[in-house]
Write a protein that holds these residues in place. Structure first.
Motif, PDB file in Angstrom:
ATOM      1  N   GLU A 109      40.406  26.144  42.922  1.00  0.00           N
ATOM      2  CA  GLU A 109      39.290  26.467  42.043  1.00  0.00           C
ATOM      3  C   GLU A 109      39.434  27.844  41.420  1.00  0.00           C
ATOM      4  OE1 GLU A 109      35.295  24.667  42.597  1.00  0.00           O
ATOM      5  OE2 GLU A 109      35.744  25.106  44.688  1.00  0.00           O
ATOM      6  N   SER A 110      38.953  27.950  40.192  1.00  0.00           N
ATOM      7  CA  SER A 110      38.951  29.242  39.522  1.00  0.00           C
ATOM      8  C   SER A 110      37.564  29.851  39.591  1.00  0.00           C
ATOM      9  CB  SER A 110      39.389  29.094  38.062  1.00  0.00           C
ATOM     10  OG  SER A 110      38.496  28.251  37.352  1.00  0.00           O
ATOM     11  N   GLN A 111      37.513  31.156  39.608  1.00  0.00           N
ATOM     12  CA  GLN A 111      36.266  31.917  39.628  1.00  0.00           C
ATOM     13  C   GLN A 111      36.170  32.704  38.333  1.00  0.00           C
ATOM     14  OE1 GLN A 111      36.292  35.315  42.212  1.00  0.00           O
ATOM     15  NE2 GLN A 111      34.068  35.318  42.469  1.00  0.00           N
ATOM     16  N   VAL A 112      35.075  32.527  37.605  1.00  0.00           N
ATOM     17  CA  VAL A 112      34.884  33.250  36.355  1.00  0.00           C
ATOM     18  C   VAL A 112      34.377  34.654  36.675  1.00  0.00           C
ATOM     19  CG1 VAL A 112      33.693  33.322  34.141  1.00  0.00           C
ATOM     20  CG2 VAL A 112      34.417  31.125  35.094  1.00  0.00           C
ATOM     21  N   ILE A 113      35.116  35.653  36.246  1.00  0.00           N
ATOM     22  CA  ILE A 113      34.725  37.041  36.460  1.00  0.00           C
ATOM     23  C   ILE A 113      33.683  37.446  35.424  1.00  0.00           C
ATOM     24  CG2 ILE A 113      35.547  39.427  36.497  1.00  0.00           C
ATOM     25  CD1 ILE A 113      38.302  38.291  37.323  1.00  0.00           C
ATOM     26  N   ALA A 114      33.915  37.099  34.173  1.00  0.00           N
ATOM     27  CA  ALA A 114      32.977  37.401  33.082  1.00  0.00           C
ATOM     28  C   ALA A 114      33.357  36.547  31.881  1.00  0.00           C
ATOM     29  CB  ALA A 114      33.004  38.874  32.718  1.00  0.00           C
ATOM     30  N   ALA A 115      32.391  36.369  30.977  1.00  0.00           N
ATOM     31  CA  ALA A 115      32.621  35.490  29.821  1.00  0.00           C
ATOM     32  C   ALA A 115      32.233  36.175  28.518  1.00  0.00           C
ATOM     33  CB  ALA A 115      31.814  34.200  29.985  1.00  0.00           C
ATOM     34  N   ASN A 116      32.771  35.649  27.421  1.00  0.00           N
ATOM     35  CA  ASN A 116      32.476  36.133  26.068  1.00  0.00           C
ATOM     36  C   ASN A 116      32.797  37.624  25.905  1.00  0.00           C
ATOM     37  OD1 ASN A 116      31.421  33.567  25.142  1.00  0.00           O
ATOM     38  ND2 ASN A 116      29.668  33.975  26.461  1.00  0.00           N
ATOM     39  N   LEU A 117      34.020  37.963  26.268  1.00  0.00           N
ATOM     40  CA  LEU A 117      34.486  39.348  26.198  1.00  0.00           C
ATOM     41  C   LEU A 117      35.349  39.543  24.959  1.00  0.00           C
ATOM     42  CD1 LEU A 117      35.664  39.618  29.911  1.00  0.00           C
ATOM     43  CD2 LEU A 117      33.453  40.347  28.993  1.00  0.00           C
ATOM     44  N   ASP A 118      35.266  40.731  24.390  1.00  0.00           N
ATOM     45  CA  ASP A 118      36.154  41.109  23.301  1.00  0.00           C
ATOM     46  C   ASP A 118      37.351  41.908  23.818  1.00  0.00           C
ATOM     47  OD1 ASP A 118      34.548  40.129  20.982  1.00  0.00           O
ATOM     48  OD2 ASP A 118      33.087  41.526  21.805  1.00  0.00           O
ATOM     49  N   THR A 119      37.080  42.816  24.768  1.00  0.00           N
ATOM     50  CA  THR A 119      38.116  43.699  25.309  1.00  0.00           C
ATOM     51  C   THR A 119      37.950  43.800  26.818  1.00  0.00           C
ATOM     52  OG1 THR A 119      38.021  45.011  23.273  1.00  0.00           O
ATOM     53  CG2 THR A 119      39.140  46.006  25.147  1.00  0.00           C
ATOM     54  N   VAL A 120      39.063  43.882  27.530  1.00  0.00           N
ATOM     55  CA  VAL A 120      39.028  44.096  28.979  1.00  0.00           C
ATOM     56  C   VAL A 120      39.817  45.354  29.297  1.00  0.00           C
ATOM     57  CG1 VAL A 120      39.618  43.189  31.253  1.00  0.00           C
ATOM     58  CG2 VAL A 120      38.823  41.626  29.466  1.00  0.00           C
ATOM     59  N   PHE A 121      39.163  46.308  29.945  1.00  0.00           N
ATOM     60  CA  PHE A 121      39.811  47.538  30.383  1.00  0.00           C
ATOM     61  C   PHE A 121      40.292  47.351  31.823  1.00  0.00           C
ATOM     62  CE2 PHE A 121      36.641  49.213  27.264  1.00  0.00           C
ATOM     63  CZ  PHE A 121      37.554  49.663  26.329  1.00  0.00           C
ATOM     64  N   ILE A 122      41.603  47.414  32.006  1.00  0.00           N
ATOM     65  CA  ILE A 122      42.181  47.336  33.355  1.00  0.00           C
ATOM     66  C   ILE A 122      42.323  48.770  33.852  1.00  0.00           C
ATOM     67  CG2 ILE A 122      44.110  46.507  34.749  1.00  0.00           C
ATOM     68  CD1 ILE A 122      44.757  44.573  32.418  1.00  0.00           C
ATOM     69  N   VAL A 123      41.477  49.159  34.792  1.00  0.00           N
ATOM     70  CA  VAL A 123      41.377  50.561  35.204  1.00  0.00           C
ATOM     71  C   VAL A 123      42.164  50.796  36.490  1.00  0.00           C
ATOM     72  CG1 VAL A 123      39.804  52.463  35.713  1.00  0.00           C
ATOM     73  CG2 VAL A 123      39.071  50.633  34.175  1.00  0.00           C
ATOM     74  N   TYR A 124      43.075  51.754  36.432  1.00  0.00           N
ATOM     75  CA  TYR A 124      43.858  52.188  37.596  1.00  0.00           C
ATOM     76  C   TYR A 124      43.801  53.706  37.671  1.00  0.00           C
ATOM     77  CZ  TYR A 124      46.338  48.095  39.439  1.00  0.00           C
ATOM     78  OH  TYR A 124      46.667  46.924  40.069  1.00  0.00           O
ATOM     79  N   ALA A 125      43.765  54.219  38.885  1.00  0.00           N
ATOM     80  CA  ALA A 125      43.816  55.664  39.056  1.00  0.00           C
ATOM     81  C   ALA A 125      45.240  56.150  38.814  1.00  0.00           C
ATOM     82  CB  ALA A 125      43.366  56.047  40.464  1.00  0.00           C
ATOM     83  N   ALA A 126      45.390  57.115  37.924  1.00  0.00           N
ATOM     84  CA  ALA A 126      46.726  57.594  37.560  1.00  0.00           C
ATOM     85  C   ALA A 126      47.436  58.273  38.718  1.00  0.00           C
ATOM     86  CB  ALA A 126      46.625  58.559  36.380  1.00  0.00           C
ATOM     87  N   ASP A 127      46.663  58.775  39.696  1.00  0.00           N
ATOM     88  CA  ASP A 127      47.278  59.480  40.822  1.00  0.00           C
ATOM     89  C   ASP A 127      47.654  58.524  41.949  1.00  0.00           C
ATOM     90  OD1 ASP A 127      44.579  58.961  41.339  1.00  0.00           O
ATOM     91  OD2 ASP A 127      44.497  60.493  42.892  1.00  0.00           O
ATOM     92  N   GLU A 128      47.413  57.232  41.743  1.00  0.00           N
ATOM     93  CA  GLU A 128      47.703  56.239  42.770  1.00  0.00           C
ATOM     94  C   GLU A 128      49.087  55.641  42.551  1.00  0.00           C
ATOM     95  OE1 GLU A 128      45.950  51.938  44.374  1.00  0.00           O
ATOM     96  OE2 GLU A 128      45.138  52.902  42.597  1.00  0.00           O
ATOM     97  N   ASN A 129      49.803  55.406  43.649  1.00  0.00           N
ATOM     98  CA  ASN A 129      51.092  54.724  43.558  1.00  0.00           C
ATOM     99  C   ASN A 129      50.833  53.219  43.539  1.00  0.00           C
ATOM    100  OD1 ASN A 129      52.706  57.088  43.658  1.00  0.00           O
ATOM    101  ND2 ASN A 129      52.380  57.219  45.858  1.00  0.00           N
ATOM    102  N   PHE A 130      50.309  52.722  42.415  1.00  0.00           N
ATOM    103  CA  PHE A 130      49.912  51.326  42.377  1.00  0.00           C
ATOM    104  C   PHE A 130      51.120  50.412  42.295  1.00  0.00           C
ATOM    105  CE2 PHE A 130      49.591  52.970  38.027  1.00  0.00           C
ATOM    106  CZ  PHE A 130      50.416  52.100  37.341  1.00  0.00           C
ATOM    107  N   LYS A 131      50.903  49.204  42.789  1.00  0.00           N
ATOM    108  CA  LYS A 131      51.967  48.203  42.754  1.00  0.00           C
ATOM    109  C   LYS A 131      52.016  47.556  41.375  1.00  0.00           C
ATOM    110  CE  LYS A 131      51.584  47.070  47.666  1.00  0.00           C
ATOM    111  NZ  LYS A 131      51.324  45.991  48.658  1.00  0.00           N
ATOM    112  N   SER A 132      53.186  47.604  40.777  1.00  0.00           N
ATOM    113  CA  SER A 132      53.325  47.049  39.439  1.00  0.00           C
ATOM    114  C   SER A 132      53.003  45.564  39.406  1.00  0.00           C
ATOM    115  CB  SER A 132      54.741  47.292  38.922  1.00  0.00           C
ATOM    116  OG  SER A 132      55.704  46.745  39.820  1.00  0.00           O
ATOM    117  N   GLY A 133      53.298  44.854  40.497  1.00  0.00           N
ATOM    118  CA  GLY A 133      53.045  43.416  40.540  1.00  0.00           C
ATOM    119  C   GLY A 133      51.588  43.079  40.338  1.00  0.00           C
TER     120      GLY A 133
END
Length: 360
Positions: A109-133
């Protein structure tokens, strides 16, 4: 609804959708937008009044999966049979875009996070060693949604050095997606973000916990509309400060949806979405000798040749192959998964009616 009501509804972004939605409207029902959801209940607004709402019995019986239930950002038709501040959602109007992921603890099953969006901002902390995956997973679900992705690297005020390196590393993962580096505390870089925020447009903030989504929302709103919490110093991990998805209308007319931190980004996307995320790999793969090349051992594989020459990064190719395999595996099991989902949904309907019987 009278003209004044429609004008107020435009403040929620209706003007962008009204022509497409007009054929779906019915008499004696109101149009509203879902502004928040919490378990079985929803909060609606028609631009003038706010309502606490549940889905009607008829809508409940028409649903076949989790994704058929209302989500924040949905335009819905509703009635107020009981009182002026309680409502029953009668119908969900067609979604212009749908941001979804695989539901937690589910394969079907899929879960809808939000609907009828124009833009989605994917926010990451720049000081974090985030996983590219995980960033690439976020990009995949946004590309699949139909909305425009923008990567936001927050908290740059904490970085005294290595900014350029972090930017270059992110650039290699995003295949031309805009990148904004900013600090919600100092205001640095906000001009670049505001270029993606048009009045009347609907934008959504997604990302892991502690990335600074709520702080960013408060900065844009000019007041404390979302709770924030500090990141733990010993492991730089954030605490969940947003507990539900919620829609806010900013003073300049932009509509922003805040979401809780996402730890798990299960994919419910097609191959086209992955090709958009890994456009560099997909472009090279088009030159392989065999159309069904797995890019592992076949002769004439352009991808392996490009890795050997240094044109493509082996790690990025491996992530592409891993996600493609995940998408293919889900597609192979879709028929069985739909049967499982139908049984689970029947149980949900039975449980809902036992808890809250409703006469139509």
């Amino acid at each position: 609804m009278n003209k004044q009501d429609w004008d107020k509804l435009n403040r929620l972004g209706w003007r962008r959708y009204q022509l497409a939605m007009q054929p779906n409207l019915e008499k004696n029902v109101h149009v509203g937008r879902v502004t928040a959801e919490s378990k079985r209940y929803y909060f609606l607004s028609d631009g003038h009044n706010d309502y606490l709402a549940e889905v009607s019995g008829k809508l409940l019986h028409r649903t076949t999966a989790l994704a058929d239930f209302p989500a924040v950002g949905d335009w819905v038709l509703f009635q107020t049979p009981e009182s002026r501040d309680r409502a029953a959602i009668h119908r969900i109007l067609p979604r212009h875009t749908t941001l979804k992921r695989r539901a937690v603890r589910s394969t079907e099953e899929s879960q809808v996070i939000a609907a009828n969006l124009d833009t989605v901002f994917i926010v990451y902390a720049a000081d974090e060693n985030f996983k590219s995956g995980r960033l690439e997973r976020f990009l995949a679900i946004v590309h699949d949604s139909g909305a425009v992705p923008v990567v936001v690297l927050s908290k740059v005020d904490l970085m005294l050095e290595n900014r350029e390196m972090v930017y270059r590393e992110t650039l290699t993962m995003t295949s031309g997606v805009p990148i904004v580096m900013l600090s919600a505390k100092t205001g640095e870089g906000m001009g670049g973000l505001l270029r993606h925020l048009d009045p009347g447009s609907t934008c959504c903030l997604i990302g892991p916990s502690g990335a600074g989504k709520s702080t960013l929302l408060n900065f844009l709103a000019g007041s404390e509309v979302a709770r924030t919490a500090d990141v733990r110093e010993f492991d730089m991990k954030g605490r969940h400060t947003t507990t539900k998805r919620e829609l806010f209308v900013l003073e300049d007319g932009q509509i922003l949806i805040d979401t809780p931190g996402i730890r798990e980004v299960g994919l419910m996307v097609g191959e086209d979405a992955l090709a958009s995320v890994f456009s560099d790999v997909a472009a090279v793969a088009a030159n392989c000798r065999f159309r069904n090349c797995t890019h592992r051992h076949e002769p004439g594989c352009a991808v392996r040749t490009s890795v050997a020459s240094g044109e493509l990064d082996q790690g990025r190719v491996n992530r592409y192959l891993k996600l493609m395999a995940e998408v293919a595996e889900r597609a192979d099991g879709s028929s069985k998964d739909k049967k499982i989902a139908k049984k689970r949904h029947a149980k949900r309907i039975h449980k809902a009616f036992r808890k809250s019987p409703r006469k139509e």
